[in-house]
Design a protein around this motif. Sequence first.
Motif, PDB file in Angstrom:
ATOM      1  N   ALA A  81       0.879  -1.169   0.000  1.00 34.18           N
ATOM      2  CA  ALA A  81       0.000   0.000   0.000  1.00 34.18           C
ATOM      3  C   ALA A  81       0.915   1.216   0.000  1.00 34.18           C
ATOM      4  O   ALA A  81       1.523   1.529   1.032  1.00 34.18           O
ATOM      5  N   ASN A  84       1.531   7.149  -3.081  1.00 36.14           N
ATOM      6  CA  ASN A  84       2.170   8.462  -3.143  1.00 36.14           C
ATOM      7  C   ASN A  84       1.610   9.303  -4.290  1.00 36.14           C
ATOM      8  O   ASN A  84       1.595  10.525  -4.217  1.00 36.14           O
TER       9      ASN A  84
ATOM     10  N   ASN B  78       4.042   4.349   3.555  1.00 35.35           N
ATOM     11  CA  ASN B  78       4.208   3.275   2.564  1.00 35.35           C
ATOM     12  C   ASN B  78       4.378   1.975   3.345  1.00 35.35           C
ATOM     13  O   ASN B  78       5.328   1.843   4.141  1.00 35.35           O
ATOM     14  N   TRP B 103      10.650  10.998  -3.002  1.00 35.25           N
ATOM     15  CA  TRP B 103       9.245  11.340  -3.310  1.00 35.25           C
ATOM     16  C   TRP B 103       9.063  11.753  -4.764  1.00 35.25           C
ATOM     17  O   TRP B 103       9.886  12.511  -5.252  1.00 35.25           O
ATOM     18  N   PRO B 104       7.985  11.329  -5.476  1.00 36.36           N
ATOM     19  CA  PRO B 104       6.923  10.422  -5.006  1.00 36.36           C
ATOM     20  C   PRO B 104       7.210   8.952  -5.309  1.00 36.36           C
ATOM     21  O   PRO B 104       6.324   8.130  -5.167  1.00 36.36           O
ATOM     22  N   ALA B 105       8.419   8.630  -5.725  1.00 32.62           N
ATOM     23  CA  ALA B 105       8.730   7.229  -6.033  1.00 32.62           C
ATOM     24  C   ALA B 105       8.796   6.407  -4.744  1.00 32.62           C
ATOM     25  O   ALA B 105       9.014   6.954  -3.660  1.00 32.62           O
ATOM     26  N   PRO B 106       8.612   5.094  -4.853  1.00 32.26           N
ATOM     27  CA  PRO B 106       8.914   4.219  -3.705  1.00 32.26           C
ATOM     28  C   PRO B 106      10.395   4.352  -3.356  1.00 32.26           C
ATOM     29  O   PRO B 106      11.191   4.784  -4.197  1.00 32.26           O
ATOM     30  N   TRP B 108      12.768   2.144  -2.594  1.00 29.86           N
ATOM     31  CA  TRP B 108      13.771   1.118  -2.915  1.00 29.86           C
ATOM     32  C   TRP B 108      14.572   1.481  -4.163  1.00 29.86           C
ATOM     33  O   TRP B 108      13.999   1.818  -5.196  1.00 29.86           O
ATOM     34  N   ARG B 110      16.418   3.983  -4.928  1.00 29.74           N
ATOM     35  CA  ARG B 110      16.435   5.372  -5.395  1.00 29.74           C
ATOM     36  C   ARG B 110      17.663   6.136  -4.920  1.00 29.74           C
ATOM     37  O   ARG B 110      18.382   6.731  -5.691  1.00 29.74           O
TER      38      ARG B 110
END
Lengths: 140, 140
Positions: A81, A84, B78, B103-106, B108, B110
């Motif tokens: 979940a 973003n 998250n 942000w806004p990526a997940p 992991w 990055r």
Amino acid sequence: LGELHPRLKQDCLLVGRFPLCRLLLMRDANYPWFILVPDREGITEIHELSEQDQVQLVRESSLLAATLAECFQAHKLNIAALGNVVAQLHVHHIVRYTHDPAWPAPVWGRVEPRPYGEQELQGVMARLKGCPMGGFKFCV
Amino acid sequence: LGELHPRLKQDCLLVGRFPLCRLLLMRDANYPWFILVPDREGITEIHELSEQDQVQLVRESSLLAATLAECFQAHKLNIAALGNVVAQLHVHHIVRYTHDPAWPAPVWGRVEPRPYGEQELQGVMARLKGCPMGGFKFCV
């Protein structure tokens, strides 16, 4: 039924529904990628659901996960979940294989989505329909 | 208590425990990043837990999430069970801000993990300790 976020409508195919959640299929043929969307208005986090809905969500999530693990012979499931970009609460259920294009990284932002061909899409749906899930109604 | 996967031991600090799960803090100061690890042997997927444990997991997860949302004034949470690299079931709970480095990526893959300074780490722990969670016992 409440409204689906326009981005979910655009990126996904509606597969059917459990008592609490709609089940969507992400239009990305790189992975069998499903999304559960609880039919509750204005919720962005799991903990904002009532306790009863939280229990129902985990029940539907696990029923889906067990089915995907078996029907799709998953090497791993990724359940998340995030939200973003799309705030409406939705829970990803992604079948992962050690030979899939993003493995072992999470799928987001790795590989451009690959559109389904008609036959490939029907293959995924047939596979899912071959594994009935209690309380789930298909709409496709 | 069961064994923690060596990678979790290496990457995380043990913060304490709920009735079912240990709570870890990821050694990455880019985000307040916590991990719940159910104390059950040989489980890699949520649906492999007993129904009772699944309900307890969602209870502990939501208690943690509500606490993080409030104590850390999160813009988004998250929550994810991935496990592609570390198979032992563990559930990420990451506090996200619209100004955080991914942000806004997940998160992991990055941004390189940023080690905590001693003071920064104590700040995070003090913040968490300021918001008691029912049934949770700190061990730091």
